[in-house]
Write a protein that holds these residues in place. Structure first.
Motif, PDB file in Angstrom:
ATOM      1  N   GLU A  77       0.854  -1.185   0.000  1.00 19.84           N
ATOM      2  CA  GLU A  77       0.000   0.000   0.000  1.00 19.84           C
ATOM      3  C   GLU A  77       0.892   1.239   0.000  1.00 19.84           C
ATOM      4  O   GLU A  77       1.690   1.437   0.915  1.00 19.84           O
ATOM      5  N   VAL A  78       0.759   2.043  -1.045  1.00 23.20           N
ATOM      6  CA  VAL A  78       1.531   3.276  -1.171  1.00 23.20           C
ATOM      7  C   VAL A  78       0.548   4.429  -0.988  1.00 23.20           C
ATOM      8  O   VAL A  78      -0.348   4.618  -1.828  1.00 23.20           O
ATOM      9  N   ARG A  79       0.712   5.146   0.102  1.00 18.60           N
ATOM     10  CA  ARG A  79      -0.208   6.237   0.419  1.00 18.60           C
ATOM     11  C   ARG A  79      -0.289   7.216  -0.749  1.00 18.60           C
ATOM     12  O   ARG A  79       0.721   7.653  -1.271  1.00 18.60           O
ATOM     13  N   GLY A  80      -1.488   7.521  -1.174  1.00 20.61           N
ATOM     14  CA  GLY A  80      -1.713   8.428  -2.285  1.00 20.61           C
ATOM     15  C   GLY A  80      -1.812   7.729  -3.631  1.00 20.61           C
ATOM     16  O   GLY A  80      -2.265   8.320  -4.605  1.00 20.61           O
ATOM     17  N   LEU A  81      -1.369   6.457  -3.705  1.00 16.79           N
ATOM     18  CA  LEU A  81      -1.430   5.692  -4.948  1.00 16.79           C
ATOM     19  C   LEU A  81      -2.311   4.459  -4.830  1.00 16.79           C
ATOM     20  O   LEU A  81      -2.817   3.958  -5.823  1.00 16.79           O
ATOM     21  N   GLY A  82      -2.425   3.934  -3.633  1.00 13.10           N
ATOM     22  CA  GLY A  82      -3.191   2.713  -3.419  1.00 13.10           C
ATOM     23  C   GLY A  82      -2.295   1.493  -3.382  1.00 13.10           C
ATOM     24  O   GLY A  82      -1.085   1.590  -3.178  1.00 13.10           O
ATOM     25  N   VAL A  83      -2.867   0.333  -3.609  1.00 15.26           N
ATOM     26  CA  VAL A  83      -2.123  -0.925  -3.568  1.00 15.26           C
ATOM     27  C   VAL A  83      -1.442  -1.125  -4.917  1.00 15.26           C
ATOM     28  O   VAL A  83      -2.067  -0.990  -5.964  1.00 15.26           O
ATOM     29  N   THR A  84      -0.147  -1.426  -4.858  1.00 16.00           N
ATOM     30  CA  THR A  84       0.635  -1.584  -6.084  1.00 16.00           C
ATOM     31  C   THR A  84       1.501  -2.834  -5.993  1.00 16.00           C
ATOM     32  O   THR A  84       1.948  -3.204  -4.898  1.00 16.00           O
ATOM     33  N   PRO A  85       1.744  -3.507  -7.111  1.00  9.39           N
ATOM     34  CA  PRO A  85       2.624  -4.688  -7.084  1.00  9.39           C
ATOM     35  C   PRO A  85       4.096  -4.269  -6.935  1.00  9.39           C
ATOM     36  O   PRO A  85       4.502  -3.241  -7.479  1.00  9.39           O
ATOM     37  N   VAL A  86       4.852  -5.055  -6.190  1.00  6.51           N
ATOM     38  CA  VAL A  86       6.292  -4.827  -6.024  1.00  6.51           C
ATOM     39  C   VAL A  86       7.007  -6.170  -6.021  1.00  6.51           C
ATOM     40  O   VAL A  86       6.423  -7.197  -5.679  1.00  6.51           O
ATOM     41  N   ALA A  87       8.275  -6.139  -6.397  1.00  5.35           N
ATOM     42  CA  ALA A  87       9.093  -7.357  -6.331  1.00  5.35           C
ATOM     43  C   ALA A  87       9.221  -7.766  -4.868  1.00  5.35           C
ATOM     44  O   ALA A  87       9.507  -6.923  -4.011  1.00  5.35           O
ATOM     45  N   ALA A  88       8.982  -9.032  -4.593  1.00  4.96           N
ATOM     46  CA  ALA A  88       8.972  -9.479  -3.205  1.00  4.96           C
ATOM     47  C   ALA A  88       9.684 -10.816  -3.052  1.00  4.96           C
ATOM     48  O   ALA A  88       9.820 -11.576  -4.004  1.00  4.96           O
ATOM     49  N   LEU A  89      10.124 -11.056  -1.835  1.00  2.00           N
ATOM     50  CA  LEU A  89      10.706 -12.341  -1.448  1.00  2.00           C
ATOM     51  C   LEU A  89       9.658 -13.127  -0.680  1.00  2.00           C
ATOM     52  O   LEU A  89       8.851 -12.544   0.041  1.00  2.00           O
ATOM     53  N   GLY A  90       9.702 -14.419  -0.790  1.00  2.00           N
ATOM     54  CA  GLY A  90       8.746 -15.243  -0.054  1.00  2.00           C
ATOM     55  C   GLY A  90       9.104 -15.409   1.408  1.00  2.00           C
ATOM     56  O   GLY A  90       8.231 -15.606   2.248  1.00  2.00           O
ATOM     57  N   LEU A  91      10.391 -15.313   1.718  1.00  2.00           N
ATOM     58  CA  LEU A  91      10.874 -15.613   3.063  1.00  2.00           C
ATOM     59  C   LEU A  91      12.225 -14.940   3.256  1.00  2.00           C
ATOM     60  O   LEU A  91      13.028 -14.879   2.324  1.00  2.00           O
ATOM     61  N   ALA A  92      12.483 -14.423   4.456  1.00  2.00           N
ATOM     62  CA  ALA A  92      13.802 -13.864   4.771  1.00  2.00           C
ATOM     63  C   ALA A  92      14.066 -13.981   6.267  1.00  2.00           C
ATOM     64  O   ALA A  92      13.138 -13.952   7.080  1.00  2.00           O
ATOM     65  N   ARG A  93      15.327 -14.109   6.603  1.00  2.00           N
ATOM     66  CA  ARG A  93      15.742 -14.161   8.003  1.00  2.00           C
ATOM     67  C   ARG A  93      15.758 -12.740   8.564  1.00  2.00           C
ATOM     68  O   ARG A  93      16.375 -11.843   7.987  1.00  2.00           O
ATOM     69  N   VAL A  94      15.073 -12.538   9.684  1.00  2.00           N
ATOM     70  CA  VAL A  94      15.017 -11.227  10.335  1.00  2.00           C
ATOM     71  C   VAL A  94      16.222 -11.093  11.258  1.00  2.00           C
ATOM     72  O   VAL A  94      16.407 -11.902  12.166  1.00  2.00           O
ATOM     73  N   VAL A  95      17.048 -10.069  11.021  1.00  2.00           N
ATOM     74  CA  VAL A  95      18.235  -9.847  11.848  1.00  2.00           C
ATOM     75  C   VAL A  95      18.201  -8.505  12.571  1.00  2.00           C
ATOM     76  O   VAL A  95      19.097  -8.192  13.347  1.00  2.00           O
ATOM     77  N   LEU A  96      17.154  -7.695  12.310  1.00  2.00           N
ATOM     78  CA  LEU A  96      17.045  -6.372  12.919  1.00  2.00           C
ATOM     79  C   LEU A  96      15.576  -6.011  13.068  1.00  2.00           C
ATOM     80  O   LEU A  96      14.794  -6.227  12.150  1.00  2.00           O
ATOM     81  N   THR A  97      15.216  -5.472  14.226  1.00  2.00           N
ATOM     82  CA  THR A  97      13.891  -4.886  14.388  1.00  2.00           C
ATOM     83  C   THR A  97      14.071  -3.377  14.492  1.00  2.00           C
ATOM     84  O   THR A  97      15.012  -2.897  15.124  1.00  2.00           O
ATOM     85  N   VAL A  98      13.194  -2.648  13.827  1.00  2.00           N
ATOM     86  CA  VAL A  98      13.250  -1.187  13.828  1.00  2.00           C
ATOM     87  C   VAL A  98      11.926  -0.687  14.376  1.00  2.00           C
ATOM     88  O   VAL A  98      10.879  -0.913  13.765  1.00  2.00           O
ATOM     89  N   GLN A  99      11.980  -0.036  15.530  1.00  2.00           N
ATOM     90  CA  GLN A  99      10.784   0.538  16.136  1.00  2.00           C
ATOM     91  C   GLN A  99      10.676   1.988  15.681  1.00  2.00           C
ATOM     92  O   GLN A  99      11.558   2.799  15.984  1.00  2.00           O
ATOM     93  N   LEU A 100       9.631   2.297  14.926  1.00  2.00           N
ATOM     94  CA  LEU A 100       9.467   3.648  14.402  1.00  2.00           C
ATOM     95  C   LEU A 100       8.793   4.532  15.442  1.00  2.00           C
ATOM     96  O   LEU A 100       7.757   4.172  15.998  1.00  2.00           O
ATOM     97  N   VAL A 101       9.411   5.665  15.698  1.00  2.00           N
ATOM     98  CA  VAL A 101       8.905   6.644  16.666  1.00  2.00           C
ATOM     99  C   VAL A 101       8.920   8.008  15.999  1.00  2.00           C
ATOM    100  O   VAL A 101       9.721   8.259  15.097  1.00  2.00           O
ATOM    101  N   HIS A 102       8.034   8.866  16.431  1.00  2.00           N
ATOM    102  CA  HIS A 102       8.047  10.239  15.941  1.00  2.00           C
ATOM    103  C   HIS A 102       8.579  11.110  17.058  1.00  2.00           C
ATOM    104  O   HIS A 102       7.927  11.293  18.075  1.00  2.00           O
ATOM    105  N   GLY A 103       9.783  11.603  16.865  1.00  2.00           N
ATOM    106  CA  GLY A 103      10.420  12.419  17.879  1.00  2.00           C
ATOM    107  C   GLY A 103      11.866  12.009  18.049  1.00  2.00           C
ATOM    108  O   GLY A 103      12.360  11.102  17.375  1.00  2.00           O
ATOM    109  N   PRO A 104      12.524  12.680  18.965  1.00  2.00           N
ATOM    110  CA  PRO A 104      13.954  12.408  19.145  1.00  2.00           C
ATOM    111  C   PRO A 104      14.214  11.022  19.711  1.00  2.00           C
ATOM    112  O   PRO A 104      13.415  10.490  20.465  1.00  2.00           O
ATOM    113  N   VAL A 105      15.337  10.452  19.278  1.00  2.00           N
ATOM    114  CA  VAL A 105      15.802   9.181  19.821  1.00  2.00           C
ATOM    115  C   VAL A 105      17.133   9.435  20.510  1.00  2.00           C
ATOM    116  O   VAL A 105      17.813  10.428  20.234  1.00  2.00           O
ATOM    117  N   GLU A 106      17.485   8.534  21.379  1.00  2.00           N
ATOM    118  CA  GLU A 106      18.724   8.674  22.128  1.00  2.00           C
ATOM    119  C   GLU A 106      19.914   8.758  21.180  1.00  2.00           C
ATOM    120  O   GLU A 106      20.022   7.995  20.217  1.00  2.00           O
TER     121      GLU A 106
END
Length: 144
Positions: A77-106
């Motif tokens: 889902e691309v805001r302002g465009l709607g749902v669009t096809p993209v190249a994708a992988l079926g599976l991947a190993r997760v090695v990083l989590t990113v917590q999105l925050v609005h505001g300053p980070v340490e």
């Protein structure tokens, strides 16, 4: 601990990590935090979508993996465009989590891990609205 029986509300994107194959960052945050927008910018830099908005997570062999539910695979889902096809992988190993925050980070945070399905994964807090957000995710993943 996060249960994998229900889809996990996050977006996963992956990049090739040398000889280690595809390695994913799990982008988590409140609705409207910028998960899909940050993923779209990473995809523009050569990353691949694993799943947008919801992913299934599971542990295997001491590692964490993400895959996209079949119903939304290869779509974003691309805001302002709607749902669009993209190249994708079926599976991947997760090695990083990113917590999105609005505001300053340490400025100089101590390393933090997040337990997901019994697997400890490094956690990066990030304001996705920063111009350098894409590079910060890439640098954090490359350091692992």
């Amino acid at each position: 601990m996060i249960a994998a029986t229900q889809p996990f509300h996050a977006t996963a994107v992956a990049t090739r990590a040398g000889g280690a194959g595809w390695r994913a960052a799990l982008l988590a945050g409140q609705p409207g935090a910028g998960k899909s927008d940050l993923a779209l910018r990473l995809i523009g830099r050569g990353w691949r979508l694993v799943g947008d908005d919801y992913v299934h997570l599971f542990a295997s062999g001491g590692a964490l993996y993400a895959r996209c539910p079949d119903t939304i695979a290869g779509r974003m889902e691309v805001r302002g465009l709607g749902v669009t096809p993209v190249a994708a992988l079926g599976l991947a190993r997760v090695v990083l989590t990113v917590q999105l925050v609005h505001g300053p980070v340490e400025r100089m945070p101590e390393p933090v891990m997040r337990a997901v399905e019994g697997v400890a994964v490094p956690l990066l807090q990030l304001d996705p609205r920063e111009a350098s957000a894409v590079e910060k995710v890439a640098v954090a993943l490359a350091r692992l």
